[in-house]
Write a protein that holds these residues in place. Structure first.
Motif, PDB file in Angstrom:
ATOM      1  N   LEU A   4       7.835 -36.121 -56.700  1.00 58.44           N
ATOM      2  CA  LEU A   4       6.547 -35.940 -56.032  1.00 58.44           C
ATOM      3  C   LEU A   4       5.960 -37.279 -55.604  1.00 58.44           C
ATOM      4  O   LEU A   4       5.371 -37.392 -54.524  1.00 58.44           O
ATOM      5  N   ARG A   5       6.116 -38.304 -56.449  1.00 62.30           N
ATOM      6  CA  ARG A   5       5.624 -39.637 -56.067  1.00 62.30           C
ATOM      7  C   ARG A   5       6.342 -40.141 -54.825  1.00 62.30           C
ATOM      8  O   ARG A   5       5.733 -40.731 -53.928  1.00 62.30           O
ATOM      9  N   ARG A   6       7.644 -39.892 -54.755  1.00 61.80           N
ATOM     10  CA  ARG A   6       8.397 -40.347 -53.571  1.00 61.80           C
ATOM     11  C   ARG A   6       7.919 -39.635 -52.316  1.00 61.80           C
ATOM     12  O   ARG A   6       7.854 -40.239 -51.232  1.00 61.80           O
ATOM     13  N   ALA A   7       7.581 -38.368 -52.446  1.00 58.94           N
ATOM     14  CA  ALA A   7       7.062 -37.632 -51.278  1.00 58.94           C
ATOM     15  C   ALA A   7       5.771 -38.266 -50.775  1.00 58.94           C
ATOM     16  O   ALA A   7       5.540 -38.358 -49.562  1.00 58.94           O
ATOM     17  N   VAL A   8       4.926 -38.727 -51.685  1.00 56.27           N
ATOM     18  CA  VAL A   8       3.681 -39.387 -51.287  1.00 56.27           C
ATOM     19  C   VAL A   8       3.968 -40.742 -50.663  1.00 56.27           C
ATOM     20  O   VAL A   8       3.373 -41.122 -49.643  1.00 56.27           O
ATOM     21  N   LEU A  45     -13.459 -30.968 -45.014  1.00 56.99           N
ATOM     22  CA  LEU A  45     -14.160 -32.231 -45.201  1.00 56.99           C
ATOM     23  C   LEU A  45     -13.539 -33.314 -44.316  1.00 56.99           C
ATOM     24  O   LEU A  45     -12.325 -33.299 -44.061  1.00 56.99           O
ATOM     25  N   PRO A  46     -14.340 -34.302 -43.875  1.00 60.14           N
ATOM     26  CA  PRO A  46     -13.856 -35.298 -42.907  1.00 60.14           C
ATOM     27  C   PRO A  46     -13.120 -36.467 -43.572  1.00 60.14           C
ATOM     28  O   PRO A  46     -13.588 -37.596 -43.568  1.00 60.14           O
ATOM     29  N   PHE A  47     -11.942 -36.204 -44.109  1.00 54.56           N
ATOM     30  CA  PHE A  47     -11.159 -37.263 -44.745  1.00 54.56           C
ATOM     31  C   PHE A  47     -10.761 -38.317 -43.713  1.00 54.56           C
ATOM     32  O   PHE A  47     -10.337 -37.999 -42.606  1.00 54.56           O
ATOM     33  N   THR A  48     -10.880 -39.580 -44.125  1.00 53.48           N
ATOM     34  CA  THR A  48     -10.512 -40.662 -43.213  1.00 53.48           C
ATOM     35  C   THR A  48      -9.018 -40.960 -43.248  1.00 53.48           C
ATOM     36  O   THR A  48      -8.437 -41.359 -42.250  1.00 53.48           O
ATOM     37  N   ASP A  49      -8.387 -40.781 -44.405  1.00 55.62           N
ATOM     38  CA  ASP A  49      -6.951 -41.047 -44.523  1.00 55.62           C
ATOM     39  C   ASP A  49      -6.396 -40.178 -45.651  1.00 55.62           C
ATOM     40  O   ASP A  49      -6.210 -40.630 -46.778  1.00 55.62           O
ATOM     41  N   LEU A  50      -6.138 -38.936 -45.336  1.00 58.76           N
ATOM     42  CA  LEU A  50      -5.688 -37.967 -46.330  1.00 58.76           C
ATOM     43  C   LEU A  50      -4.186 -38.133 -46.550  1.00 58.76           C
ATOM     44  O   LEU A  50      -3.388 -37.978 -45.625  1.00 58.76           O
ATOM     45  N   GLY A  51      -3.809 -38.440 -47.796  1.00 62.34           N
ATOM     46  CA  GLY A  51      -2.400 -38.681 -48.092  1.00 62.34           C
ATOM     47  C   GLY A  51      -1.728 -37.594 -48.895  1.00 62.34           C
ATOM     48  O   GLY A  51      -0.493 -37.536 -48.960  1.00 62.34           O
ATOM     49  N   LEU A  52      -2.520 -36.708 -49.538  1.00 72.57           N
ATOM     50  CA  LEU A  52      -1.937 -35.677 -50.406  1.00 72.57           C
ATOM     51  C   LEU A  52      -2.884 -34.493 -50.496  1.00 72.57           C
ATOM     52  O   LEU A  52      -4.094 -34.666 -50.646  1.00 72.57           O
ATOM     53  N   ALA A  70      -6.885 -37.989 -51.679  1.00 73.38           N
ATOM     54  CA  ALA A  70      -6.184 -36.789 -52.137  1.00 73.38           C
ATOM     55  C   ALA A  70      -7.165 -35.636 -52.253  1.00 73.38           C
ATOM     56  O   ALA A  70      -8.337 -35.829 -52.571  1.00 73.38           O
ATOM     57  N   LEU A  71      -6.667 -34.434 -52.011  1.00 69.46           N
ATOM     58  CA  LEU A  71      -7.463 -33.213 -52.109  1.00 69.46           C
ATOM     59  C   LEU A  71      -6.722 -32.228 -52.988  1.00 69.46           C
ATOM     60  O   LEU A  71      -5.521 -31.974 -52.783  1.00 69.46           O
ATOM     61  N   VAL A  72      -7.414 -31.676 -53.980  1.00 64.32           N
ATOM     62  CA  VAL A  72      -6.858 -30.630 -54.842  1.00 64.32           C
ATOM     63  C   VAL A  72      -7.685 -29.372 -54.651  1.00 64.32           C
ATOM     64  O   VAL A  72      -8.900 -29.379 -54.864  1.00 64.32           O
ATOM     65  N   LEU A  73      -7.039 -28.289 -54.229  1.00 65.22           N
ATOM     66  CA  LEU A  73      -7.708 -27.008 -54.028  1.00 65.22           C
ATOM     67  C   LEU A  73      -7.450 -26.106 -55.231  1.00 65.22           C
ATOM     68  O   LEU A  73      -6.297 -25.927 -55.645  1.00 65.22           O
ATOM     69  N   LEU A  74      -8.515 -25.538 -55.787  1.00 67.70           N
ATOM     70  CA  LEU A  74      -8.434 -24.583 -56.887  1.00 67.70           C
ATOM     71  C   LEU A  74      -8.939 -23.223 -56.392  1.00 67.70           C
ATOM     72  O   LEU A  74      -9.864 -23.165 -55.586  1.00 67.70           O
ATOM     73  N   PRO A  75      -8.374 -22.128 -56.893  1.00 65.82           N
ATOM     74  CA  PRO A  75      -8.792 -20.813 -56.390  1.00 65.82           C
ATOM     75  C   PRO A  75     -10.137 -20.355 -56.904  1.00 65.82           C
ATOM     76  O   PRO A  75     -10.767 -19.495 -56.289  1.00 65.82           O
ATOM     77  N   ALA A  93       1.430 -37.445 -58.773  1.00 73.06           N
ATOM     78  CA  ALA A  93       1.434 -37.574 -57.311  1.00 73.06           C
ATOM     79  C   ALA A  93       0.066 -38.029 -56.816  1.00 73.06           C
ATOM     80  O   ALA A  93      -0.031 -38.839 -55.876  1.00 73.06           O
ATOM     81  N   VAL A  94      -1.008 -37.538 -57.446  1.00 67.53           N
ATOM     82  CA  VAL A  94      -2.356 -37.996 -57.100  1.00 67.53           C
ATOM     83  C   VAL A  94      -2.479 -39.489 -57.376  1.00 67.53           C
ATOM     84  O   VAL A  94      -3.033 -40.247 -56.561  1.00 67.53           O
ATOM     85  N   ALA A  95      -1.949 -39.936 -58.511  1.00 69.49           N
ATOM     86  CA  ALA A  95      -1.985 -41.361 -58.844  1.00 69.49           C
ATOM     87  C   ALA A  95      -1.249 -42.181 -57.795  1.00 69.49           C
ATOM     88  O   ALA A  95      -1.708 -43.262 -57.384  1.00 69.49           O
ATOM     89  N   ALA A  96      -0.105 -41.684 -57.337  1.00 72.84           N
ATOM     90  CA  ALA A  96       0.647 -42.395 -56.302  1.00 72.84           C
ATOM     91  C   ALA A  96      -0.135 -42.477 -55.003  1.00 72.84           C
ATOM     92  O   ALA A  96      -0.096 -43.497 -54.301  1.00 72.84           O
ATOM     93  N   CYS A  97      -0.863 -41.416 -54.689  1.00 74.31           N
ATOM     94  CA  CYS A  97      -1.662 -41.399 -53.465  1.00 74.31           C
ATOM     95  C   CYS A  97      -2.770 -42.445 -53.541  1.00 74.31           C
ATOM     96  O   CYS A  97      -3.019 -43.177 -52.575  1.00 74.31           O
ATOM     97  N   ILE A  98      -3.446 -42.515 -54.689  1.00 78.76           N
ATOM     98  CA  ILE A  98      -4.503 -43.514 -54.862  1.00 78.76           C
ATOM     99  C   ILE A  98      -3.912 -44.914 -54.749  1.00 78.76           C
ATOM    100  O   ILE A  98      -4.496 -45.806 -54.112  1.00 78.76           O
TER     101      ILE A  98
END
Length: 781
Positions: A260-264, A361-368, A300-305, A289-294
């Motif tokens: 997952l880190r490599r994908a980021v 939301l208006p993310f400026t640089d969404l990586g994950l 990073a954005l995490v969606l919960l139901p 993977a979130v840590a790699a994005c930071i």
């Protein structure tokens, strides 16, 4: 919709780009429109370069043309004030998307003559909508056949452009007058602010000096103090990817986290299915993977139901990164939403966790993007703009060149099919973390072990609960039905108490002594006698809800400490957090809940789950009924035995031979989903074909039928196209409106949008009739 602020309020937040504007630009927007109206515009010989498109948050077919005053230097994405009729409206400067698929495009309107154009009035001091956000709006609007202004309104979030007051502080004047009078109060202020001290805000300085704000203003007039702008503290701190409290991962978790880190790190679009059994530590893995994005410097954005899930998730995140993320959901106040929106737009919010609307939301640089519990139907928005957040999240990631993770123990058939076809990557966690084992699953055949008269818990289940309590462990009862009883029936005449606005029975909530409709919200007191025949004392509750199960459990286990987890009892994240705290502290013996208990909770002392009515979700003709039931009950059962003690799941069922029950008993989700795919493939049902629903609604049955029949006569024909209906919807009346449905089915390779657009163009709905479009429907009510 929130009431709009008065026009004067907008003038406070006008962009600095207006500083050099002519004097009339500082007047009200209507006045601006009058001063630069049609006559002056016509005389100015406007060129195409001075024409600008502005998208407004209304159901118009597209953006409107306006004049662009040179002094505003307008750019795509700018949030602007424009005149519309006799009002001032907020919109966004829009541009064309050359990459938008042709089937999503609407025919362009003829250009408005230049002499009829009105000028843009002002630019608001709001971060502009980034290009990825604008392209996402275009894509969602085109795919769902929704007016783009309504989608843009979700991205703009109307309260995001409310005034933001500048933060100012007080500092000693560099050259105070020698003859300035120094009173005791002023002396205390000067003592609280030594030479060279940093500026202090009014309240803070007044409190330190034991005086009031009036003294500070008097000192400024006397030349002893000056006001200076203060730097606004960032709303959110940067999470630490290398925080020392990071969880220790197993070898299997480390290997999957590495993928997952490599994908980021690739910094390009990719989709990965993270599939893992319940309790396998999927959250800890995707947080890597979130840590790699930071670490990459991206957001990073995490969606919960469910909003309620955020309480336990936030604790995990804070332990992992040392600081909480930004949060986005409907329970936030306007001030919190405004702060979060601006922090995202300004790049100050590194990680956002939220409900489905956080996608806009208006993310400026969404990586994950992470879609947790991706199979959940809660990601489908049914009202307003109808969209599936899981599917649109994939589009959002592609537009941002970001990685997206779809996470689930029971992935949807759509996601599994894409993974098996090679369109999605797939990583798997096959074992529970920490050596815990999967719970055993067994049926309780209710034909052989029925409950007592008027009861709903089998003696077998009650015995198992007693044994669980004797070991000092916790148990859970699951029933996906709120209230006390789903139906109130008259024993004298057979009358069923129904909602006056919907074709639905009223649900009794005995604790509040009311009957309520869970579709429209209608509420009325429980009547003392039958509304139809007038018989007194003849109304009886039919069937169980969680309140009735709680009543039975209280009588059966009088010493047990019982907690009910349902949307009625857990109205938000704070209530959910308190419930989790009580369960973790072992202040609860028995949890009784609806589907909210199935969504990702970790209760280490819970070892027994009893499903009161395992057959409940299999009724009706829903295409996905079996798939949903397997997913829901597998997830519910997955709450048991997540620590050292083994878990047990007991299913009360009248059909233990049903394939769904057999799949749960054998813990063989994969084989069940393969059989489900084989059943859908020949008929081109999703995910092997496409569906789109037309829902006709009107105040009268006759008006709904007339438009529905006209749509039926104009229905498209073809080898790859099938139209079912029109027919009354299962909820034939909803909120007082009569409803009819038509269902379009095509092969997978056929785009439904041009077909729908041409179909709808042939029929003019009657007066007061609305036709709603649901592309990729999840619910068939």
């Amino acid at each position: 919709m929130r009431p709009r602020p008065p026009e004067e309020e907008f003038l406070v937040i006008t962009s600095p780009r207006l500083a050099a504007a002519p004097p009339h630009e500082n007047k009200k927007p209507e006045r601006v429109a009058g001063l630069l109206g049609q006559e002056e515009a016509g005389e100015a010989q406007v060129t195409d370069a001075a024409r600008v498109k502005v998208l407004l948050p209304y159901p118009f077919a597209g953006a409107f043309d306006y004049l662009a005053p040179p002094e505003l230097a307008l750019q795509p994405g700018d949030v602007v004030m424009v005149p519309l009729n006799r009002r001032a409206e907020v919109g966004v400067v829009w541009d064309e998307d050359p990459a938008l698929p042709p089937e999503f495009r609407t025919p362009p309107s003829p250009p408005v003559p230049a002499h009829r154009l009105k000028p843009v009035s002002a630019v608001l001091d709001v971060p502009p909508l980034p290009v990825a956000s604008r392209r996402f709006v275009d894509w969602v609007a085109g795919y769902t056949l929704t007016p783009p202004g309504l989608v843009m309104a979700m991205a703009l979030r109307l309260n995001a452009y409310d005034p933001v007051r500048a933060v100012v502080g007080w500092q000693r004047a560099p050259s105070p007058p020698e003859d300035a009078r120094i009173t005791p109060s002023r002396a205390r202020v000067l003592a609280a602010m030594p030479e060279g001290a940093a500026p202090r805000e009014t309240a803070e300085l007044a409190r330190a000096a034991g005086t009031g704000a009036g003294v500070l203003r008097g000192m400024a007039e006397a030349g002893l103090l000056v006001q200076v702008p203060m730097r606004r503290e960032a709303a959110f701190h940067r999470p630490d990817p290398a925080h020392p409290d990071a969880a220790v991962l197993s070898d299997d978790q480390q290997a999957n986290a590495g993928m997952l880190r490599r994908a980021v790190h690739e910094r390009r679009f990719s989709v990965t299915l993270l599939e893992g059994v319940t309790g396998s530590g999927k959250t800890e893995v995707y947080l890597e993977a979130v840590a790699a994005c930071i670490a990459e410097g991206r957001q990073a954005l995490v969606l919960l139901p469910e909003i309620a899930l955020s309480s336990q998730w936030l604790d995990r995140f804070t332990r992992r990164f040392g600081t909480p993320p930004a949060v986005w959901h409907s329970d936030l106040g306007s001030k919190q939403r405004r702060a979060a929106w601006r922090a995202v737009a300004g790049g100050e919010a590194w990680v956002v966790v939220g409900a489905r609307s956080a996608l806009f939301l208006p993310f400026t640089d969404l990586g994950l993007i992470v879609v947790d519990e991706e199979h959940e139907t809660a990601f489908k928005q049914e009202d307003g703009v109808t969209y599936n957040a899981r599917d649109m999240a994939v589009v959002r990631a592609r537009l941002s060149q970001a990685a997206i993770l779809l996470v689930s123990a029971t992935p949807s058939l759509e996601t599994l099919t894409n993974a098996e076809a090679g369109r999605y990557r797939r990583v798997t966690l096959a074992a529970r973390h920490g050596g815990a084992s999967m719970p055993s699953v067994a049926p309780i055949d209710m034909r052989d072990a029925p409950p007592g008269r008027g009861l709903f818990l089998s003696p077998v289940l009650k015995t198992a609960i007693d044994a669980t309590f004797a070991r000092g462990e916790q148990a859970m009862l699951f029933l996906n039905r709120r209230g006390y009883a789903p139906l109130t029936l008259c024993r004298a005449c057979g009358h069923r108490v129904q909602c006056p606005n919907c074709t639905a029975w009223l649900v009794e909530h005995r604790a509040r002594r009311i009957l309520t409709c869970h579709h429209c919200g209608h509420t009325e007191p429980v009547p003392p006698k039958c509304p139809a025949c007038g018989a007194e004392g003849s109304l009886t509750a039919i069937g169980p809800g969680v309140e009735r199960i709680t009543e039975e459990a209280t009588a059966a286990f009088p010493e047990a400490r019982i907690l009910v987890m349902a949307s009625d009892t857990l109205p938000g994240p704070h209530a959910a957090a308190e419930a989790v705290r009580r369960i973790a502290a072992r202040e609860v013996d028995l949890i009784i809940g609806t589907q909210i208990v199935a969504k990702g909770w970790h209760f280490p002392h819970l070892t027994l789950v009893g499903v009161v009515d395992a057959d409940l979700g299999l009724a009706g003709g829903d295409l996905r009924a079996s798939e949903r039931t397997v997913q829901l009950l597998h997830q519910v059962g997955g709450r048991a035995g997540r620590a050292e003690a083994p878990g047990q799941v007991l299913l009360q069922t009248y059909t233990p031979e049903h394939p769904v029950m057999q799949a749960l008993i054998a813990n063989d989700f994969a084989s069940f989903m393969r059989r489900e795919a084989e059943a859908r493939r020949p008929g081109h049902w999703p995910p092997f074909g496409r569906l789109a629903a037309l829902i006709v609604s009107a105040d009268s049955a006759e008006a709904a039928d007339e438009t529905a029949r006209a749509l039926g006569r104009a229905a498209p024909r073809g080898e790859a196209v099938t139209v079912l209906g029109p027919a009354p919807a299962p909820l034939a009346i909803l909120r007082g409106r009569h409803r009819r449905r038509l269902l379009l089915r095509t092969r997978r390779e056929v785009a439904v949008q041009p077909i729908l657009r041409e179909w709808l163009a042939q029929v003019q709905p009657g007066r007061g009739v609305r036709v709603d479009i649901d592309v990729d429907p999840v619910s068939f009510l």
